[in-house]
Design a protein around this motif. Sequence first.
Motif, short mmCIF file in Angstrom:
data_model
loop_
_atom_site.label_atom_id
_atom_site.label_comp_id
_atom_site.label_asym_id
_atom_site.label_seq_id
_atom_site.Cartn_x
_atom_site.Cartn_y
_atom_site.Cartn_z
N ASP A 220 1.24 -1.31 0.12
CA ASP A 220 -0.20 -0.07 -0.24
C ASP A 220 0.86 1.40 0.01
OD1 ASP A 220 -2.55 -1.53 -0.47
OD2 ASP A 220 -2.44 -0.99 1.86
N VAL A 221 1.88 0.84 0.67
CA VAL A 221 3.55 2.53 1.20
C VAL A 221 3.24 3.13 -0.69
CG1 VAL A 221 5.04 3.61 1.58
CG2 VAL A 221 3.38 1.98 3.80
N LEU A 222 3.92 1.36 -1.50
CA LEU A 222 4.50 1.74 -2.81
C LEU A 222 3.50 2.33 -3.14
CD1 LEU A 222 6.86 -0.92 -2.75
CD2 LEU A 222 7.95 0.69 -2.25
N ASP A 223 2.71 2.04 -3.85
CA ASP A 223 1.21 2.15 -4.54
C ASP A 223 1.18 3.36 -4.54
OD1 ASP A 223 0.56 0.05 -6.26
OD2 ASP A 223 -1.35 -0.34 -4.98
N ALA A 224 0.58 4.31 -3.38
CA ALA A 224 0.59 5.31 -2.57
C ALA A 224 1.80 5.72 -2.96
CB ALA A 224 0.43 5.72 -1.17
N TRP A 225 2.93 5.79 -3.01
CA TRP A 225 4.08 6.58 -3.35
C TRP A 225 4.21 7.09 -4.72
CZ3 TRP A 225 8.38 5.03 0.17
CH2 TRP A 225 8.52 5.49 2.04
N ARG A 226 3.89 5.79 -5.52
CA ARG A 226 3.65 5.83 -7.39
C ARG A 226 2.95 6.72 -7.49
NH1 ARG A 226 3.15 0.34 -9.75
NH2 ARG A 226 1.60 -0.20 -8.72
N GLY B 189 -3.89 7.19 6.47
CA GLY B 189 -5.12 5.90 5.98
C GLY B 189 -4.16 4.13 6.34
N ILE B 190 -3.43 4.46 6.17
CA ILE B 190 -2.90 2.98 5.53
C ILE B 190 -2.38 2.48 6.79
CG2 ILE B 190 -0.78 1.82 4.28
CD1 ILE B 190 -0.81 4.20 2.34
N ALA B 191 -3.28 1.43 7.17
CA ALA B 191 -2.98 0.73 8.67
C ALA B 191 -1.47 -0.24 8.78
CB ALA B 191 -3.95 -0.42 8.02
N GLY B 192 -0.67 -0.02 9.53
CA GLY B 192 0.65 -0.65 9.91
C GLY B 192 1.64 0.25 9.39
N VAL B 193 1.30 1.69 9.48
CA VAL B 193 2.35 2.52 9.26
C VAL B 193 2.82 3.84 9.89
CG1 VAL B 193 1.19 4.23 7.32
CG2 VAL B 193 3.94 3.78 7.20
N THR B 194 3.62 4.52 10.77
CA THR B 194 3.68 5.44 11.27
C THR B 194 4.91 6.42 9.97
OG1 THR B 194 4.58 4.08 13.25
CG2 THR B 194 4.88 6.34 13.29
N HIS B 195 4.12 7.46 9.61
CA HIS B 195 5.15 8.28 8.57
C HIS B 195 5.32 9.61 9.58
CE1 HIS B 195 1.38 9.98 7.22
NE2 HIS B 195 0.65 8.43 8.06
N ARG B 196 5.92 10.80 8.85
CA ARG B 196 6.04 12.27 8.84
C ARG B 196 6.34 12.50 7.78
NH1 ARG B 196 11.04 13.28 12.24
NH2 ARG B 196 9.42 13.04 14.32
N PRO B 197 5.17 13.84 7.25
CA PRO B 197 5.39 14.78 5.88
C PRO B 197 6.44 15.43 6.09
CG PRO B 197 2.79 14.44 7.07
CD PRO B 197 4.08 14.02 7.93
N ARG B 198 7.01 15.90 4.95
CA ARG B 198 8.12 16.53 4.21
C ARG B 198 8.24 18.10 4.89
NH1 ARG B 198 11.66 13.50 -0.75
NH2 ARG B 198 11.59 11.46 0.55
N THR B 199 7.24 18.06 5.84
CA THR B 199 7.67 19.35 6.70
C THR B 199 7.94 20.21 7.37
OG1 THR B 199 5.16 19.07 7.00
CG2 THR B 199 5.67 19.47 5.36
N ALA B 200 8.30 20.76 7.47
CA ALA B 200 9.31 21.26 8.69
C ALA B 200 8.19 21.33 9.88
CB ALA B 200 9.83 22.87 8.29
N GLY B 201 8.65 20.43 11.27
CA GLY B 201 7.90 20.65 12.65
C GLY B 201 6.93 19.53 12.62
N ALA B 202 6.38 18.65 11.06
CA ALA B 202 5.69 17.74 10.96
C ALA B 202 5.70 16.64 11.80
CB ALA B 202 5.83 17.51 10.07
#
Length: 826
Positions: A462-468, A475-488
């Motif tokens: 799901d992660v690779l599909d979203a990036w593509r 909303g993708i279960a099983g992932v921890t992520h951080r947007p590429r914005t300062a201070g996110a």
Amino acid sequence: MRDGVIIGTVGTIAPTATEAAVLRALAYHQVFGHPLAASEVWDALDSPGIARAAVAAALDALVDRGIVETRPGLDRYWIAGMDAGIDLPARRAVANQRAADHLPQAEAIGRGLMRFPFIDAVAISGSLSKGVLAETGDYDFFVVTRTGRLWIARSLLMIYARRLPSREWLCTNYVVDRSALVFTRQDPFTATELATLIPVSGHRILADMRRANGWAADHRPNMAPLPVVDEPPLPLARRVAEAVFAGPVGDLADRALLALTRLHLRRRIPHARAIEASGSLVLDRHVFKGHTTEWKYRTLQLHQARLDAVDAQIGVPIDRRTDPGRVLFASAYFYRIDPKQWRIAQPYPPLGTLYAAAVAREAGFAVSLFDAGLARSEYDLLARLEADRPAMVVIHEDGFNYLTKMCLTRMRQAALRMVGLARAFGARVAVASSDATDNAALYLDAGADAVIRGESEATLHDVLDAWRAHRPLDGIAGVTHRPRTAGAEPVIEPPRRVTRDLDELPDPAWDLVDLAPYRAIWMRRHGRFSLNLATTRGCPYSCNWCAKPIYGNRYNSRSPERVVDEIARLIRSTGVEHFWITDDIFGLKPGWVQRFDALVRARGLRFRYTIQSRADLLLRDDTTLDALASSGLETAWIGAESGSQTILDAMDKGISRRQIDQVVPALRVRGIRSALFLQFGYLGETREDIGRTIAMVEDLLPDQIGVSVSYPLPGTVFHDRVRTALGAKTNWTDSDDLDLMFPGTYSPEYYRQLHRYMHHRFGAARAWAVLRGRLPETRRGGRLRGLVGLARNLPRMVLDGTRVKRLEQPRADIPSASQPAGEGRI
């Protein structure tokens, strides 16, 4: 206009290809705080075929949209919203003037270097070659020497540098001889250095070097021709010295000076060997590269971070010149940097990574692999990044390798550096590992875009599909992520359920692995080739010291048919003779082993294999043991842990000492080798408990033992019990660390000595049993081997036993379990 700066309104229009190239050039030079003139932007473009007029138009458009800033009447451009409070044009003007003032002196010093023997070409490099010089800047020189005489030449340069008024006037941090004109690292930083060299002498050699590194044109297609310079005459003294040191005398002197320099630098520079592994410090016959920091890769990472800021500003991603459909999978366990495992010489390919790569390939991605297993260091990843230019990189530990559960700090450091290197090449990075599952923020802070928690395949898909598709990961279960914005802040998505039907997964992508070096190591050290295989995932038992960050407490099994099919294919395609079946618990599902045996016999497959299991499970019924023997089981590793029932109960092990005592002879009578995992140092363990464990081993005489000390793994009951007592060190450096990281009954050094003592006592006991005829020795030279084993182990056992006794001082603040005395012997 604001404060004399021309700005516009930032929009969400995607940059054109020319605008993206302009932004990449500006972002790179803004790492150094250098706004660029329009002509300099064109010089620095990384894309061919863009006219100067197109660059000017792109700059105007970017200024109009507020993405780029400039000033009226000033031919300088920089990315808006960065370096707030710094007057970039004024700072650049000062640096330009300083460079202009110093350049004649640097050129004079460079020409003077040609007086020295074996120096064939000199060029000014570094910031001075780019027309800027900081107040504390130095003169960097790139020097080419005669082949095989680099260290004579460099030593003379060092003597000369000490005689100059300032050591900053002669920095020769990059010296190569004429056999090493092709650079191994092919990246934008190195290409920029090649494009901006200012020749002082040796034009023909420097021009040859440019041609030999034709790859640099892919990063700097508009680099200007190398300026022609007058060649200074060579003095008589130089020619005489070159004649004297032309033959064997020169070879000997050059090698000796290399050895002395290497010894000096390794003494003076902390962690010099690790820096050498990074490629920043190179000391060999043909190259001296004296950088002691990873400045190049920090520069490339900062470049990408600035492009991230532009992405966030305009709301659409900028092209990073990566292959949009390519995923590079990189395993993260290095046998070479775990000395104990490298000595044992039983390397296995990264099975979990191969499963993940197979899932991505089935989803339509082009996949490639960096196999860390036999790599020299994490910096070997650079070759794959340069060759593949992947848009996505997945750092994936092998969840089927028990060593990765331990989160060894050396492997963690390697994984974090790999994250940074992948980001330096513009890739989005996902990490899937036990350590990342437990410490997601650590990996996100290092630059990872996403951490896959637990089992990887479905989440990763799901992660690779979203990036593509350039979609967010929300909303993708099983992932921890951080947007590429300062201070996110990190976003923790809900957990994902593990895969229940393992037959839905494709077979591991074995074709991605070069098995030849694995085979060579196995054949050289063990006389046969072994591969790893998984038939199940998870473990339903609840030993309170065992972590399950990937598969949890669920137990799911592949069908015997799928497993036997894979075994048959691997035997046919690789000639493998033995399998290490990586399951935490092999054959738990009723009837599975019997069906497996029937399929193996029906297809006439001949192989041997090793498993991990439990004493109670193997004793469940005789047909299980018979089927295991019939199907080729060679060795069964049993989690015995302790010879003390009190400790087994404290561990919530769920087995009895009686079952351990029964399973070893039950295996032996069927020709199956037994191996016991043992663990010392658990909470409450006493001297008597240790004695019971030693007595158990000497009574049963298994074929092998594996001895460790209790290791607090995050997420376990045991870890919770000792967490407040843990000091600064919470992980082993490598698998031979054996540090008891919490206050045990005895000191950490006691348990290290006990580990050695146990192995030597076991070796002596088995050897004595062979000599007495109590234990048959089926290998060649049985009794002679027994005699040799006794001679080798007995003196060491006595010596280690003495040390153990000396260290046997219980800590006063640690209570011991109340047990009857006299049952153990030590």
